[in-house]
Design a protein around this motif. Structure first.
Motif, mmCIF file in Angstrom:
data_model
loop_
_atom_site.group_PDB
_atom_site.id
_atom_site.type_symbol
_atom_site.label_atom_id
_atom_site.label_comp_id
_atom_site.label_asym_id
_atom_site.label_seq_id
_atom_site.Cartn_x
_atom_site.Cartn_y
_atom_site.Cartn_z
ATOM 1 N N LYS A 60 64.217 12.071 -16.189
ATOM 2 C CA LYS A 60 64.106 13.192 -17.140
ATOM 3 C C LYS A 60 64.204 12.680 -18.569
ATOM 4 N N LEU A 135 59.169 17.094 -13.148
ATOM 5 C CA LEU A 135 60.430 16.846 -13.844
ATOM 6 C C LEU A 135 60.232 16.854 -15.353
ATOM 7 N N TYR A 143 64.616 21.789 -10.977
ATOM 8 C CA TYR A 143 63.780 20.777 -10.313
ATOM 9 C C TYR A 143 63.825 20.911 -8.794
ATOM 10 N N GLY A 202 55.270 20.995 -9.144
ATOM 11 C CA GLY A 202 56.294 20.949 -8.103
ATOM 12 C C GLY A 202 55.740 21.315 -6.740
#
Length: 363
Positions: A60, A135, A143, A202
């Motif tokens: 991140k 992310l 996340y 995602g």
């Protein structure tokens, strides 16, 4: 039945650790005192948690840190693959030079093997790239929810590709996960922090994780069942395939103008990210070796919960009750699916006709 169980355990050990016969280690582990075995398990699980959570927070930072302002997610992923490939080759060389000190399979780049693994490598690239892109655009706290549909895709692809049916109870757990995902998306939107781009990445990451598991089973024989050999070839292929992407997306040009390109701190953090990427494969195999695949899944679910709490505390976020409820639905559904599948596998190994008639509603 005992012979089949022993064979499966040998295959699992060979796949994870690249060795030929785990029977000696199994006998040795049975001779160890309970306290020592419990301490080993606690240390291994802790090592997995620390490595996995640290890798997420570090990625991140590399992908979305205001202090770095580095908008090259493909390059970050490429560099981590490069570090992993070099580490695999380095450990293989050490194992060849000092066979008693380092236990690692011998690695030689075979172009025929690399070509046979190429379809998996494409899926692997999608998996790690979409993970990092997710992310980049969503917070660490969201996340886990953003890429929570892996279990659902596992069930769906198992039916579409392998024609494997899923029990009613397992489908219920998938429904809980989907409900938690949509509730989480709704609550992120209500708080004004939802990134549809990150959410789509995602979902794509979840799909690629599921496809990666299927293709891994298909190509493992090409590397003699060794996960480390597969890791080496996957990352070498990925490094080659990433190069045209770096050119097409203009990331090499962005790197050329990056003010911290000569910073030792920047390259140190990048290399550390690569080390964590390599280490997560090792500690995952280690956790499965000292526990079981079922326990590993439960540990991963608990780790995701701890990771979410740590992210909320670290970034000083304030979340609503329904936001937390969405996370609990995702984590609870994932845990329930793991438990249901473990119970079904145990029932299949020791079938009871009366019980199986009640519990195997196939869909």
């Amino acid at each position: 039945m005992n012979r089949a169980s022993l064979k499966r355990s040998k295959i699992l050990h060979m796949a994870l650790m690249g060795t030929s016969d785990p029977s000696g280690e199994d006998e040795a582990s049975q001779e160890k005192p309970f306290v020592l075995r419990a301490l080993q398990i606690a240390l291994v699980v802790s090592l997995y948690w620390v490595t996995s959570i640290s890798m997420v927070f570090l990625n991140k930072y590399l992908l979305d840190s205001p202090s770095l302002q580095l908008d090259t997610p493909i390059f970050v992923t490429f560099y981590q693959c490069l570090v992993t490939a070099l580490l695999c080759k380095g450990l293989s060389t050490l194992a060849t030079c000092w066979p008693g000190a380092v236990d690692f399979p011998t690695l030689h780049l075979d172009l025929r093997v690399a070509r046979s693994i190429l379809p998996l490598s494409v899926v692997f690239i999608g998996m790690i790239t979409f993970n990092n892109l997710c992310l980049k655009y969503v917070g660490v706290a969201f996340y886990n929810v953003g890429r929570s549909l892996t279990t659902v895709f596992n069930v769906l692809l198992s039916y579409l590709l392998l024609k494997q049916t899923t029990s009613f109870y397992a489908l219920l757990t998938c429904g809980t996960i989907i409900g938690g995902f949509w509730l989480g998306v709704d609550q992120e939107g209500a708080e004004g922090t939802l990134s549809w781009t990150g959410t789509v990445f995602g979902v794509l990451a979840s799909l690629c994780v599921s496809l990666n598991a299927i293709y891994t089973k298909k190509v493992l024989p090409a590397v003699d069942g060794s996960i480390w050999r597969l890791t080496f070839y996957n990352n070498v292929n990925a490094c080659i395939l990433f190069l045209p992407l770096l050119l097409l997306l203009g990331e090499l040009r962005a790197l050329h103008h990056f003010p911290l390109l000569t910073s030792a701190h920047f390259w140190g953090m990048m290399t550390l990210g690569g080390l964590f990427g390599f280490a997560i494969g090792y500690v995952t195999g280690l956790q499965i070796k000292f526990t079981s695949p079922l326990t590993h899944n439960v540990s991963g679910t608990a780790k995701a919960c701890a990771q979410t709490v740590l992210a909320v505390l670290y970034y000083e976020d304030t979340k609503s009750f329904l936001w937390w409820a969405s996370n609990m639905m995702v984590l609870g559904g994932s845990f329930a699916y793991t438990w249901v599948r473990g119970w079904e596998m145990k029932t299949q190994e020791d079938p009871n006709p009366k019980e199986s008639e009640k519990s195997t509603m196939e869909v």
